[in-house]
Design an enzyme around this catalytic site. Sequence first.
Site, mmCIF file in Angstrom:
data_model
loop_
_atom_site.group_PDB
_atom_site.id
_atom_site.type_symbol
_atom_site.label_atom_id
_atom_site.label_comp_id
_atom_site.label_asym_id
_atom_site.label_seq_id
_atom_site.Cartn_x
_atom_site.Cartn_y
_atom_site.Cartn_z
ATOM 1 N N GLU A 208 0.835 -1.207 0.000
ATOM 2 C CA GLU A 208 0.000 0.000 0.000
ATOM 3 C C GLU A 208 0.867 1.254 0.000
ATOM 4 O O GLU A 208 0.656 2.190 -0.779
ATOM 5 C CB GLU A 208 -0.917 0.033 1.238
ATOM 6 N N ARG A 264 3.631 -0.816 15.531
ATOM 7 C CA ARG A 264 2.541 -0.186 16.297
ATOM 8 C C ARG A 264 3.026 0.477 17.580
ATOM 9 O O ARG A 264 2.244 1.032 18.335
ATOM 10 C CB ARG A 264 1.437 -1.209 16.577
ATOM 11 N N HIS A 380 -25.506 8.891 21.277
ATOM 12 C CA HIS A 380 -26.674 8.941 20.393
ATOM 13 C C HIS A 380 -26.598 7.877 19.305
ATOM 14 O O HIS A 380 -27.285 7.968 18.290
ATOM 15 C CB HIS A 380 -26.804 10.341 19.794
ATOM 16 N N LYS A 504 -2.120 -10.836 2.632
ATOM 17 C CA LYS A 504 -1.203 -10.083 1.752
ATOM 18 C C LYS A 504 -0.754 -10.958 0.591
ATOM 19 O O LYS A 504 -0.710 -10.538 -0.557
ATOM 20 C CB LYS A 504 0.063 -9.674 2.535
HETATM 21 O O1 F6P Z 1 0.410 -5.499 7.997
HETATM 22 C C1 F6P Z 1 0.658 -5.168 9.304
HETATM 23 C C2 F6P Z 1 1.903 -4.337 9.440
HETATM 24 O O2 F6P Z 1 3.024 -5.121 9.325
HETATM 25 C C3 F6P Z 1 1.882 -3.596 10.764
HETATM 26 O O3 F6P Z 1 2.348 -4.343 11.809
HETATM 27 C C4 F6P Z 1 2.681 -2.405 10.432
HETATM 28 O O4 F6P Z 1 2.485 -1.388 11.360
HETATM 29 C C5 F6P Z 1 2.173 -2.072 9.059
HETATM 30 O O5 F6P Z 1 1.965 -3.329 8.445
HETATM 31 C C6 F6P Z 1 3.064 -1.219 8.209
HETATM 32 O O6 F6P Z 1 4.315 -1.787 8.031
HETATM 33 P P1 F6P Z 1 5.530 -0.940 7.465
HETATM 34 O O7 F6P Z 1 5.815 0.157 8.432
HETATM 35 O O8 F6P Z 1 6.667 -1.914 7.367
HETATM 36 O O9 F6P Z 1 5.143 -0.393 6.125
#
Ligand code: F6P
Length: 545
Positions: A208, A264, A380, A504
């Site tokens: 992404e 995270r 609400h 993925k």
């Molecule tokens: O798909 C989950 C994950 O690996 C998360 O743990 C992580 O925060 C996110 O994708 C983004 O990963 P990256 O920082 O390597 O792009």
Amino acid sequence: MSAAAWDDVRAAYERVAPEHMRALFAGDPARARRFSCDAGPWYLDYSKNRIDDQAMAALIALARASGVEARRAAMFAGERINVTENRAVLHVALRHRGATPITVDGQDVMPSVRAVLAQMKAFSARLRNGEWRGFTGAVITDVVNIGIGGSDLGPSMACEALRKFARPGLRAHFVSNVDGTHMSEVLRRLDPACTLFIVASKTFTTQETLTNAHTARAWLINALGGEAAVARHFVAVSSNPPGVREFGIDTANMFEFWDWVGGRYSMWGAIGLPIACHVGFEVFESMLEGAYAMDKHFCDAPLERNMPVIMGMLGVWYRALFGAASYAILPYDQYLHRFPAYLQQLDMESNGKSVQLDGTAVAGATGPIVWGEPGTNGQHAFYQLLHQGTHLIPADFIVAANSHNPVGRHHTLLLANCIAQGEALMRGKTPDEVRAGLAGMPPAPALLPHRVFPGNRPSNTLVTRSLDAYALGALVALYEHKVFVQGCVFGINSFDQWGVELGKRLAQAIEPELEQGRGETGSRAGVHDASTARLIQRVRDWRQI
Ligand code: F6P
């Protein structure tokens, strides 16, 4: 050892579960004082929980028996407690403000941590004072963070939470979704000459993020006339320098972090760059100070007075004993509107596991489903179910005594609603109270039950003086450690995320099948199940490409 502690917790549950909190309060005037504690800038009232002294003692004993203290020591000592990835877990080093070293394999990591913080400080200052300019010499007015998961949720939540401290004229945007709409809608409003992109990805392989980054790069080059512009408009945050180089970003413009920082848990270092740019490094540092204060509390306070331990064990209590599948995060603060989304990743990616550290299946429940919305909007929408539904949903109310926007009566109303909801969930409303409230006009018998509130629904209330960066840092660290405590008790690894991999990989396989002429659907080869194959075929048929 923990089997006996579990037996005690179960015995406490058998005794306490039939009790109504109304009666517990009525019989114990000191309950609210005893079941509350302070940690840094936060006050926690946990007296509106279905507990008594013995239940709390049993829960704390379970924390001890589960090795919370030893595991906490191991984490802070840089041991490789993330066993499935053979990594240390040292996000606490990113906000360590003391002079003591923190080591991984005998190596003090603090010099590198401080070097990156200094790099962030210098860069954010240059950006904010207009010294760092775009390719055409224009001042940067918009910073776009491109990342997902931990490389998005923490910084975007914090930028929203601290928006009041942002410098006017320097806006922060976050693009995470691979849906082209996300990027298009952000870019549509921006001037390329004045836009800086932060490509944030720990691995620098996330589909992404790389897709979004390539789109942004093409947009910029197209507008500014060449590759030469990239260096002034793209910086990267990553633990993968070769990946950054391959993308075409000079590693001189890269902010590093390390494999001992989980995605995270990463907003305290380089991933926090958009926060530092948005609100200034001093404010960012104050957030680190707040988190550090919570770290010290977590390490030093006795377990009986330890806020993350108490909250963690209460969560275990409802999850494992009462069977509560979810819990609600209810910030009465508009600035915290992304906090529930942030906590979803923190908690559910950490503790959504069903295998223990030794590879055996867990015997009971693990992490809950986390959800929530800011008050008073939730009142609400879904509070009906919290008050009268058939689920038991423990809730955390979060509120600041003072508002950054003290407009008229707004904040008094907000506070009143927050406090009232905890009271209502706890007290409920008995049939007699319903009748009394309708003096002289008793409802039809069939209507009475509809107006009764069972009450006895648990909540915590967290209060701070004002939601500044210090309080925010402490709040996030509180939840990080709470999740840690629960992971210890569940016996799982809170620091890996293998569960995200399968989807993925399958998406990579399906992608070419969605385009006419690129690949055949796997149905014929028996690659997919019939449902998946038909879905692919239907989408192929309907696509206009
Ligand atoms: O798909 C989950 C994950 O690996 C998360 O743990 C992580 O925060 C996110 O994708 C983004 O990963 P990256 O920082 O390597 O792009």
